[in-house]
Design a protein around this motif. Structure first.
Motif, PDB file in Angstrom:
ATOM      1  N   LEU A   1       0.796  -1.338  -0.055  1.00  0.00           N
ATOM      2  CA  LEU A   1       0.049  -0.153   0.079  1.00  0.00           C
ATOM      3  C   LEU A   1       0.894   1.306  -0.130  1.00  0.00           C
ATOM      4  O   LEU A   1       0.547   2.283  -0.727  1.00  0.00           O
ATOM      5  CB  LEU A   1      -1.127   0.140   1.178  1.00  0.00           C
ATOM      6  CG  LEU A   1      -2.084  -1.025   1.225  1.00  0.00           C
ATOM      7  CD1 LEU A   1      -2.719  -1.079   2.472  1.00  0.00           C
ATOM      8  CD2 LEU A   1      -2.845  -0.919   0.016  1.00  0.00           C
TER       9      LEU A   1
ATOM     10  N   THR B   1       0.794   3.974  -2.957  1.00  0.00           N
ATOM     11  CA  THR B   1       0.383   5.490  -2.603  1.00  0.00           C
ATOM     12  C   THR B   1       1.483   6.350  -3.119  1.00  0.00           C
ATOM     13  O   THR B   1       1.212   7.281  -3.531  1.00  0.00           O
ATOM     14  CB  THR B   1       0.155   5.351  -1.150  1.00  0.00           C
ATOM     15  OG1 THR B   1      -0.814   4.544  -0.774  1.00  0.00           O
ATOM     16  CG2 THR B   1      -0.323   6.678  -0.745  1.00  0.00           C
ATOM     17  N   SER B   2       2.802   6.036  -2.821  1.00  0.00           N
ATOM     18  CA  SER B   2       3.789   6.966  -3.142  1.00  0.00           C
ATOM     19  C   SER B   2       4.006   7.002  -4.842  1.00  0.00           C
ATOM     20  O   SER B   2       4.055   8.195  -5.156  1.00  0.00           O
ATOM     21  CB  SER B   2       5.233   6.365  -2.555  1.00  0.00           C
ATOM     22  OG  SER B   2       5.420   5.089  -3.155  1.00  0.00           O
TER      23      SER B   2
ATOM     24  N   TYR C   1       1.384   7.098  -6.742  1.00  0.00           N
ATOM     25  CA  TYR C   1       0.158   7.789  -7.113  1.00  0.00           C
ATOM     26  C   TYR C   1       0.802   9.005  -6.786  1.00  0.00           C
ATOM     27  O   TYR C   1       0.472  10.040  -7.704  1.00  0.00           O
ATOM     28  CB  TYR C   1      -0.785   7.127  -6.558  1.00  0.00           C
ATOM     29  CG  TYR C   1      -2.162   8.218  -6.669  1.00  0.00           C
ATOM     30  CD1 TYR C   1      -2.805   8.286  -8.076  1.00  0.00           C
ATOM     31  CD2 TYR C   1      -2.615   9.003  -5.872  1.00  0.00           C
ATOM     32  CE1 TYR C   1      -3.791   8.879  -8.353  1.00  0.00           C
ATOM     33  CE2 TYR C   1      -3.722   9.667  -6.156  1.00  0.00           C
ATOM     34  CZ  TYR C   1      -4.427   9.456  -7.486  1.00  0.00           C
ATOM     35  OH  TYR C   1      -5.250  10.417  -7.694  1.00  0.00           O
TER      36      TYR C   1
END
Length: 247
Positions: free
Chosen positions: A217, A221-222, A224
């Motif tokens: 995750l 997330t990083s 994105y």
């Protein structure tokens, strides 16, 4: 009708001659009642900063043993140390161990109930499961009545100069039983290690699973966020000549 009521009252509310029986073996002494080589093995959950105590009967001059091993620990600290103390019937401390596993073996000096206490004061916010194996075994104990009979038999046998093969077989049988008993003791300790390794494997599997999920995750997330940041760098605002910066 009035004659029936006193009869029912005597039947239902009459004096009770029985009561609870407290002495189930009135003809047996403590030596005979608690006699025998025995062992117990089970698991117990000790709460956070808790104390669990057990009692076991032993005769003077016999061997008392205790084996323990911490199987799993929950909470924040995950401290696997366990404080173990064994007290004599006179409250004398016989042995103390502060470790995740250990073995205690000593010769009893008193007859009575020996106390085993397991303290989890190292973990203030976590419980632990402990596997226990304890008991007593008797090496060379002889009942006084039996010793007198054996002495008489020995005198008769010495006078007759006969070889008593039954006594030899009996002695060899007791030795075999003693060796088998100790073999089961070491087998139980091996079971402790196997169960501890199993719980450790489950704990590591859950740890790796959750950490891999968290890192996945985090990577997504990083990535994105980096994509959004790079996309904003290439955005060009179309404005008039007055909005353009001047030298």
């Amino acid at each position: 009708m009035l004659r029936i009521i006193p009869f029912l009252f005597l039947v239902l509310c009459g004096p009770v001659l029985g009561g609870p029986q407290t002495n189930f073996h009135g003809n047996m002494t403590d030596q005979e009642l608690f006699w025998g080589t025995d062992q117990y093995d089970f698991s117990v959950v000790v709460p956070a900063a808790g104390l669990e105590c057990f009692w076991h009967f032993a005769h003077r001059g016999e061997r008392f043993y205790l084996s323990f091993m911490v199987q799993w620990v929950t909470g924040i600290g995950h401290d696997r140390h366990l404080s173990v103390t064994v007290n004599a019937p006179s409250s004398l401390i016989m042995a103390t161990v502060d470790d995740a596993k250990g073995q205690i073996n000593f010769e009893t000096e008193e007859t009575g109930f020996y106390q085993m206490c397991f303290s989890n004061f190292h973990n203030r916010f976590g419980t632990m499961q402990v596997f226990l194996s304890f008991g007593v075994y008797y090496d060379g104990y002889k009942d006084p009545d039996k010793t007198k009979e054996e002495e008489k038999k020995k005198k008769e046998e010495a006078s007759k100069d006969l070889n008593n093969t039954l006594s030899v077989i009996e002695g060899a049988t007791h030795k075999v039983e003693n060796h088998v008993f100790h073999m089961f003791r070491y087998y139980n300790f091996g079971r402790m290690r196997k169960s501890t390794d199993f719980f450790l494997l489950l704990s590591n599997s859950q740890y790796v699973t959750w950490w891999s999920l968290f890192l996945s995750l985090l990577i997504v997330t990083s990535g994105y966020l980096q994509l959004l940041f790079l996309k904003r760098l290439f955005i060009s605002k179309s404005g008039t000549e007055e909005e353009k910066p001047r030298c």
